[in-house]
Design an enzyme around this catalytic site. Structure first.
Site, short mmCIF file in Angstrom:
data_model
loop_
_atom_site.label_atom_id
_atom_site.label_comp_id
_atom_site.label_asym_id
_atom_site.label_seq_id
_atom_site.Cartn_x
_atom_site.Cartn_y
_atom_site.Cartn_z
CG ASP A 22 16.30 85.72 -23.91
OD1 ASP A 22 17.27 85.01 -23.89
OD2 ASP A 22 15.42 85.62 -24.85
CG HIS A 39 24.58 82.39 -18.15
ND1 HIS A 39 23.15 82.93 -18.48
CD2 HIS A 39 24.78 81.41 -18.73
CE1 HIS A 39 22.97 82.27 -19.49
NE2 HIS A 39 23.78 81.20 -19.65
CG LEU A 133 10.67 90.67 -3.23
CD1 LEU A 133 9.59 91.21 -4.13
CD2 LEU A 133 11.90 91.03 -3.78
#
Ligand code: FPP
Length: 249
Positions: A22, A39, A133
């Site tokens: 955020d 972003h 991962l």
């Protein structure tokens, strides 16, 4: 890929970290830039955080990239976020694959452009055997929506009520087969769950920082892990130390 040794106690490394990334908008605003620039900076940071996650030896990472509520943002921002997902797949997929990253998507694909849906499915298929991962990308994801879909599928499968259990519901969620998050990180200081992994987060530890996502660096990531390592996780029970004291009178 490694640039410094990891000093964290291995047994205290979380198996699964989830992140609410955020503060991109405020990061951009504070620099007089459009929200999309935030972003983009957030995407750059994501690349660094994925690398750090591998270096820390954490096997599962889930990132909240687009919520079912984010459709309410201005159309150019929604389009921009769609384009970012497409660019990430186009530009980063082969590197992620080389590094042993398995990509998974959690959320609804339906509302995305058919070409983007196809890209996501291809990326998931291409990396499905990687084990270093597992990166879950929550895109058009909502926790309530996930639970509603699970209930619908359980009913459609004709499961008798008495067979419905905690463990069985878990198998109907997007995250089936993935351990619940041990640690959830939320940047930019908001104290909300925001419909993120609401089933899976039942016993997660939280690390909330005022830092905006594009500025959340490896040093702070390490601090989050160190804080986690010091937590006494009781899962509704009592700590081992207290149990020992009780046992020994
Ligand atoms: C929240 O910040 C952030 C988002 C809704 C998008 C997060 C996306 C990225 C970091 C890019 C990576 C994306 C993909 C698809 C891999 P905000 O815009 O709500 O910030 P604000 O609260 O300051 O306005």
């Amino acid at each position: 890929m490694t640039d410094q040794p990891v000093a964290l106690p291995l047994e205290k490394i979380p198996q699964h970290v989830a992140i609410i990334m955020d503060g991109n908008g405020r990061w951009a605003l504070s620099r007089g830039l459009p929200r999309l620039a935030g972003h983009k900076a957030g995407t750059e940071n994501l690349r660094r955080v994925i690398r750090s996650t591998v270096e820390f030896g954490i096997p599962y990472l889930t990132i909240y990239a687009f919520s079912t509520e984010n459709w309410g943002r201005p159309p150019e921002e929604v389009q921009g976020l769609m384009r970012i997902l497409e660019d990430v797949i186009d530009r980063e997929l082969s590197e992620l694959d080389k590094e042993g990253v398995q990509l998974r998507h959690i959320g609804r694909l339906e509302r995305l452009a058919p070409s983007l849906q196809e890209k996501v499915l291809d990326a998931v298929d291409m990396t499905k055997h990687n084990t270093r991962l597992t990166l879950n990308i929550a895109f058009n994801y909502g926790g309530r929506d996930e639970i509603v879909q699970a209930i619908q599928r359980i009913i459609r499968d004709g499961v008798p009520a008495e067979d419905v259990s905690d463990e069985m519901v878990g198998r109907y969620l997007y995250t089936a087969g993935v351990p619940d998050p041990d640690l959830i990180i939320r940047t930019s200081g908001e104290l909300r769950v925001s419909n993120f992994l609401i089933w899976q987060a039942a016993y997660s530890e939280w690390y909330i920082t005022p830092t905006y996502w594009p500025d959340f660096d490896k040093e702070e990531y390490r601090r989050a892990l160190e804080t986690f390592a010091q937590r006494d996780r009781r899962f509704g029970g009592i700590s081992e130390a207290v149990a020992n004291r009780a046992r020994n009178g």
